[in-house]
Write an enzyme that holds these catalytic residues in place. Structure first.
Site, PDB file in Angstrom:
ATOM      1  N   ASP A  72      -0.267   6.383  11.025  1.00  0.00           N
ATOM      2  CA  ASP A  72      -1.882   5.428  10.591  1.00  0.00           C
ATOM      3  C   ASP A  72      -1.372   4.321  12.146  1.00  0.00           C
ATOM      4  OD1 ASP A  72       0.443   4.162  10.006  1.00  0.00           O
ATOM      5  OD2 ASP A  72      -0.354   3.660   8.106  1.00  0.00           O
ATOM      6  N   ASN A 143       0.106  -2.559  -2.281  1.00  0.00           N
ATOM      7  CA  ASN A 143      -0.779  -2.196  -2.770  1.00  0.00           C
ATOM      8  C   ASN A 143      -0.992  -1.024  -3.278  1.00  0.00           C
ATOM      9  OD1 ASN A 143      -1.150  -1.198  -0.841  1.00  0.00           O
ATOM     10  ND2 ASN A 143      -2.944  -2.260  -0.323  1.00  0.00           N
ATOM     11  N   HIS A 145      -0.613   2.029  -1.015  1.00  0.00           N
ATOM     12  CA  HIS A 145      -1.265   2.244   0.138  1.00  0.00           C
ATOM     13  C   HIS A 145       0.040   3.698   0.181  1.00  0.00           C
ATOM     14  CE1 HIS A 145      -0.421  -0.690   3.169  1.00  0.00           C
ATOM     15  NE2 HIS A 145       0.532  -0.026   2.820  1.00  0.00           N
ATOM     16  N   GLU A 150      -5.630   2.852   1.293  1.00  0.00           N
ATOM     17  CA  GLU A 150      -5.643   1.656   0.494  1.00  0.00           C
ATOM     18  C   GLU A 150      -6.532   2.359  -1.015  1.00  0.00           C
ATOM     19  OE1 GLU A 150      -4.412  -0.410   1.623  1.00  0.00           O
ATOM     20  OE2 GLU A 150      -5.236  -1.274   3.294  1.00  0.00           O
TER      21      GLU A 150
HETATM   22  P1  PGA Z   1       7.475  -1.884   4.015  1.00  0.00           P
HETATM   23  O1  PGA Z   1       5.419  -1.154   4.170  1.00  0.00           O
HETATM   24  O2  PGA Z   1       7.844  -0.648   4.732  1.00  0.00           O
HETATM   25  O3  PGA Z   1       7.039  -2.725   5.441  1.00  0.00           O
HETATM   26  O4  PGA Z   1       7.369  -2.117   3.221  1.00  0.00           O
HETATM   27  C1  PGA Z   1       5.302  -0.180   3.435  1.00  0.00           C
HETATM   28  C2  PGA Z   1       4.355   0.287   3.369  1.00  0.00           C
HETATM   29  O5  PGA Z   1       3.216  -0.281   3.822  1.00  0.00           O
HETATM   30  O6  PGA Z   1       4.151   1.727   3.581  1.00  0.00           O
END
Ligand code: PGA
Length: 256
Positions: A72, A143, A145, A150
Site C-alpha cells: 500500500d 483494527n 486491517h 480497513e
Molecule cells: P505496525 O502496523 O506494524 O506499525 O504495528 C501494522 C499494520 O498496520 O499493518
C-alpha cells in the site's frame, strides 16, 4: 520457538521471528533468484528487513534480482515525501540491501485524482506480469486491517483507493509529525490480491496486538476483521511474540 496452534508460532523474542523469516527468504532466493516478494511497512517488519540487510552485507544473500511489491501507499504526497512508504522502504531496505530501484514497485503516492483508477489497474497487472507474489510479509493493524484493507473490506477486493480509518491515521501520526498531516486516502492491494500470494507470513508483536490477534485467529472469518481472511490461505504462518499471543484461549500453553 513453539508451534502453539497449526501454522501459529510463538517466539521468545521478536528477533527469533525476524531471523526465521529472513532465513526462509534466503532459501527461497537461492532456489529462485528472481523471487517475487510482497512487502509491508509499519514497525512490525523492520527487524526482518534489518536481518535481510545484514545477510546481504555478509554475502549470504543476494537480492539484486528479486522483484518487490509493497501492499500500500498513502495518497496526496509529493513523490519524494520522506513519510511516503516508497521513501521509507528505500531507506530501510531497497538501498542498504542493494535492490535495484527498477525491481521495486509501490502504488504511486502522487497520482492525480483522474489517474487513480488507472494506477490501481497498473499495480494489479504489474503483480500479475511478474508471475504473482511468491511470499507476502504482513503485519496486522490494531483494527485488524491488512495492507490498508480497513474493517468492512470484502474478501473479493482488489487494488483500489480507500479512506483510512481513524485508528490507522492515529497510529501514523508520529511518522507524519501530527494527526492533521496524515493523509486521509491511500491505495491498497485488495484482500483477494493478498490471498493470491503463494505464501503468507504474518507477524504480530506486543501487547497492543493481543486482542486483534485473538480476533484474527479465533474469531469468525468476516469483513469486520480483514486479517481473519488470512486463515483461509493454504500456506499461511502466524509469527507472534508472547505478548501478542497472550489472549489466545484455544492454546493450551497459554492457560498455564
Ligand atoms: P505496525 O502496523 O506494524 O506499525 O504495528 C501494522 C499494520 O498496520 O499493518
Amino acid at each position: 520457538m513453539i508451534e502453539i496452534a497449526p501454522r501459529t508460532f510463538q517466539v521468545e523474542g521478536r528477533d527469533e521471528a525476524d531471523r526465521a523469516l529472513a532465513n526462509e527468504i534466503v532459501v527461497l532466493v537461492r532456489a529462485k533468484p528472481d523471487l517475487v516478494l510482497g512487502l509491508a511497512t509499519g514497525t512490525t517488519p523492520v527487524g526482518v528487513y534489518r536481518e535481510l540487510v545484514r545477510l546481504v552485507g555478509t554475502g549470504e544473500l543476494d537480492l539484486a534480482r528479486v522483484r518487490t511489491f509493497n501492499l500500500d501507499e498513502y495518497l496526496g504526497l509529493e513523490r519524494n515525501d520522506p513519510a511516503a512508504f516508497r521513501a521509507r522502504m528505500q531507506a530501510m531496505l531497497f538501498g542498504p540491501a542493494r535492490i535495484p530501484l527498477a525491481r521495486t514497485d509501490l502504488p504511486a503516492c502522487d497520482v492525480q485524482r483522474k489517474g487513480e483508477a488507472a494506477e490501481c489497474e497498473r499495480y494489479e497487472r504489474a503483480i500479475e506480469a511478474a508471475g504473482g507474489i511468491d511470499l507476502q510479509l504482513l503485519g496486522i493493524g490494531r483494527n485488524g486491517h491488512i495492507g490498508f484493507n480497513e474493517p468492512g473490506s470484502e474478501r473479493a477486493t482488489r487494488t483500489r483507493i480507500v479512506e483510512l480509518d481513524a485508528t490507522t491515521r492515529e497510529d501514523a501520526a508520529a511518522a507524519f509529525g501530527g494527526l492533521e498531516r496524515v493523509p486521509r486516502r491511500a491505495i491498497t492491494v485488495g484482500i483477494a490480491t493478498i490471498l493470491a500470494a503463494r505464501r503468507l507470513r504474518v507477524l504480530a508483536f506486543g501487547p497492543h496486538k493481543a486482542s486483534i490477534v485473538r480476533a484474527t485467529l479465533e474469531g469468525p472469518i468476516c469483513t469486520a476483521v480483514p486479517a481473519s481472511f488470512l486463515r483461509e490461505h493454504s500456506d499461511v504462518e502466524f509469527w507472534l511474540d508472547r505478548d501478542a499471543a497472550r489472549e489466545l484461549v484455544r492454546v493450551p500453553s497459554n492457560r498455564v
